[in-house]
Design a protein around this motif. Structure first.
Motif, PDB file in Angstrom:
ATOM      1  N   UNK A  50       0.800  -1.222   0.000  1.00 39.81           N
ATOM      2  CA  UNK A  50       0.000   0.000   0.000  1.00 39.81           C
ATOM      3  C   UNK A  50       0.834   1.274   0.000  1.00 39.81           C
ATOM      4  N   UNK A 224      -5.324   7.401 -13.027  1.00 44.86           N
ATOM      5  CA  UNK A 224      -5.239   7.395 -11.559  1.00 44.86           C
ATOM      6  C   UNK A 224      -6.262   6.426 -10.986  1.00 44.86           C
ATOM      7  N   UNK A 225      -7.485   6.482 -11.527  1.00 45.82           N
ATOM      8  CA  UNK A 225      -8.554   5.602 -11.060  1.00 45.82           C
ATOM      9  C   UNK A 225      -8.199   4.141 -11.328  1.00 45.82           C
ATOM     10  N   UNK A 228      -5.270   3.089  -9.117  1.00 46.01           N
ATOM     11  CA  UNK A 228      -5.698   3.142  -7.716  1.00 46.01           C
ATOM     12  C   UNK A 228      -6.515   1.914  -7.356  1.00 46.01           C
ATOM     13  N   UNK A 231      -4.505  -1.069  -6.924  1.00 44.78           N
ATOM     14  CA  UNK A 231      -3.486  -0.925  -5.873  1.00 44.78           C
ATOM     15  C   UNK A 231      -2.076  -0.934  -6.437  1.00 44.78           C
ATOM     16  N   UNK A 233       0.330   1.225  -6.473  1.00 42.63           N
ATOM     17  CA  UNK A 233       0.649   2.502  -5.868  1.00 42.63           C
ATOM     18  C   UNK A 233       1.806   3.205  -6.575  1.00 42.63           C
ATOM     19  N   UNK A 236       0.376   4.826  -9.597  1.00 43.14           N
ATOM     20  CA  UNK A 236      -0.502   5.885  -9.093  1.00 43.14           C
ATOM     21  C   UNK A 236       0.300   7.121  -8.695  1.00 43.14           C
ATOM     22  N   UNK A 237       1.411   6.889  -7.971  1.00 39.47           N
ATOM     23  CA  UNK A 237       2.197   8.020  -7.461  1.00 39.47           C
ATOM     24  C   UNK A 237       2.820   8.828  -8.585  1.00 39.47           C
ATOM     25  N   UNK A 240       0.092  11.111  -9.761  1.00 38.49           N
ATOM     26  CA  UNK A 240      -0.212  12.108  -8.735  1.00 38.49           C
ATOM     27  C   UNK A 240       0.857  13.196  -8.718  1.00 38.49           C
TER      28      UNK A 240
END
Lengths: 263, 258
Positions: A50, A224-225, A228, A231, A233, A236-237, A240
């Motif tokens: 996570x 992103x969705x 996300x 998982x 991450x 995702x990062x 972001x």
């Protein structure tokens, strides 16, 4: 202890050099954070699923950049964002300047504008989706709605804070109403207008991402969705941080324009 | 007579303006120029609000959202003020905090909601966390800025009259930072409400944001607007409450140049 600190506030120069070096302290803090973030999952202090790790984020970034879909997603989101902001400026600035200039109009429209200002405009998102569908339209509308209100509010404030003596001076030299507006009020309220645009941009960035996360077929928010919910991450990062850097750069650029205008 | 008219004119015009907006809206729908399927109409929204009030749905959604907002914003106020005051006092701490505050402020934090869901569940816990994270940064940053820009003359004056450090914090530094802190709280309220609404769009089964999203999926525009009206009222009420608070805590400031 506090007493000592207060003395230091009063005499800033007496502080040790190394503590005053903002860039040094901040960099060390971030590096320590990255090291902790990298080692904590390896030492099993936290669950790496996570939190991911900086090294994996770097790998994921390289993979995304090589992948080729990045350009498509970024240009779509950027397109929606730009349209929303441009429309908000074209609509918001004239309305704000008008409301700032004419008192009765302002008293009439101030309550609904302030009510919208106090409301999270993203609450309108599902309504825009019903109205405009899941495509580009609803994203442009969300960015527009988020940006136009702070632009109007700050433009009103800009006009109202114009130095009255400037207006009086122009009038006593027989300037026409139109000249007073175009040559005195408008230039003098520009710094406040740019503050509105800056606030609008930061709301618009969040707006376009949330709208794409809510419902879309591509775009940065869509990615992103996707990552996300899976998982991933590390992936995702990357997205972001991309959004963060864009938001920071855009608002810093507008702030620079703002400071130039004040001179 | 003239004076009271002048003072009440803005309020009267404000009421008139809402009446006009609702009247035009209702009229456009009645005449048939606008499809009520998309825009609904004020009379139907009022009826829906009345019906939701009777069934208890309105109160339930309102209580869920206001609780999430109160907890998220409340925690943000406590944490933000403490961080801001400490960073305002100790410069090294400010430098350490700075990059992290910057990231928190500009990142679209809602992106992390799936990770919050793992820890906090698909409901209020996640909503509170997102609302907290969104609103804590402006409060911390403004408190910090307020503390940093205290007029050193005030501090020196207090010290030369023998003020204790404790007094300096509570009687000089904090009161002098009130305008900046209140500006931070104002931004924080807006972002906390935004956080509650957007988090409820994604992870909730109750609340005003959820209600808008749920009714949107069913294409029930009247119910969407009913919940939106409640959100607008909540936003206005919070802003008004803050103005009252500002007047109460900033009453010592008598004029410019302090």
């Amino acid at each position: 202890m506090l007493n000592q600190k207060m003395t230091r506030i009063a005499a800033l120069e007496s502080r040790p050099r190394i503590v005053q070096n903002r860039a040094f302290v901040s960099t060390v803090a971030v590096l320590l954070f990255l090291i902790l973030w990298e080692t904590a999952p390896r030492m099993h202090w936290i669950d790496g699923t996570y939190t991911s790790e900086p090294s994996r984020v770097v790998m994921a970034s390289l993979e995304i950049v090589r992948g080729g879909d990045l350009l498509r997603d970024v240009s779509l989101s950027l397109w929606e964002f730009t349209w929303g902001i441009v429309l908000a400026v074209l609509v918001g600035v004239p309305i704000g300047l008008l409301l700032g200039t004419f008192q009765t109009l302002r008293h009439l429209l101030d309550p609904p504008v302030m009510a919208l200002y106090a409301t999270p405009q993203l609450a309108l998102l599902p309504i825009f989706v019903v109205w405009l569908g899941i495509g580009v339209g609803s994203k442009v509308a969300v960015v527009f709605a988020g940006a136009v209100i702070p632009i109007i509010v700050n433009s009103i404030a800009g006009v109202r804070e114009v130095d009255r003596s400037l207006v009086l001076a122009a009038r006593s030299f027989c300037a026409k109403q139109r000249d007073v507006f175009m040559k005195v009020i408008f230039p003098a309220s520009l710094p406040a207008v740019t503050i509105g645009i800056r606030l609008g941009i930061s709301r618009g960035v969040l707006g376009v991402i949330v709208a794409e996360m809510y419902v879309s077929q591509s775009g940065v928010g869509n990615e992103i969705m996707k990552y996300g919910s899976a998982f991933r991450v590390d992936y995702l990062l990357f997205y972001v941080m991309l959004v963060s850097v864009f938001g920071f750069t855009a608002t810093t650029a507008v702030r620079a324009i703002e400071e130039r205008l004040r001179k | 007579m003239t004076r009271t008219f002048r003072q009440s004119a803005p309020v009267a015009l404000g009421i008139v303006s809402f009446v006009i907006i609702f009247a035009i809206w209702e009229l456009l729908v009645r005449v048939g120029w606008v499809n009520p399927f998309f825009t609904s109409q004020p009379s139907a929204i009022a009826a829906a609000l009345g019906q939701q009030m009777q069934s208890g749905e309105l109160l339930r959604n309102f209580l869920v959202s206001i609780r999430e907002f109160a907890m998220g914003f409340g925690a943000a106020v406590v944490v933000g003020l403490v961080l801001g005051v400490v960073a305002g006092w100790y410069r090294t701490f400010e430098y350490i905090l700075d990059p992290f505050l910057w990231f928190l402020y500009s990142a679209p934090l809602i992106a992390f909601y799936p990770i919050f869901v793992i820890r906090l569940g698909l409901g209020s816990g996640t909503v509170i966390a997102i609302s907290f994270l969104l609103s804590v940064t402006p409060i911390a940053v403004n408190t910090l800025t307020g503390m940093k820009n205290i007029n050193t003359g005030l501090i020196l004056a207090a010290k030369s009259f023998g003020a204790h450090p404790h007094d300096l914090l509570w009687k000089v530094a904090l009161p002098a930072s009130v305008p900046m802190i209140v500006a931070g709280l104002r931004l924080g309220i807006g972002r906390a409400l935004t956080g509650v609404v957007i988090a409820e769009l994604f992870v909730s089964s109750a609340g005003l944001g959820y209600s808008i999203s749920y009714n949107g999926q069913l294409l029930k525009t009247t119910n969407m607007f009913a919940s939106l009206v409640v959100i607008v009222a909540l936003g206005v009420a919070c802003t008004q409450a803050l103005s009252a608070l500002e007047a109460r805590f900033d009453s010592w400031r008598t004029g410019p140049g302090v």
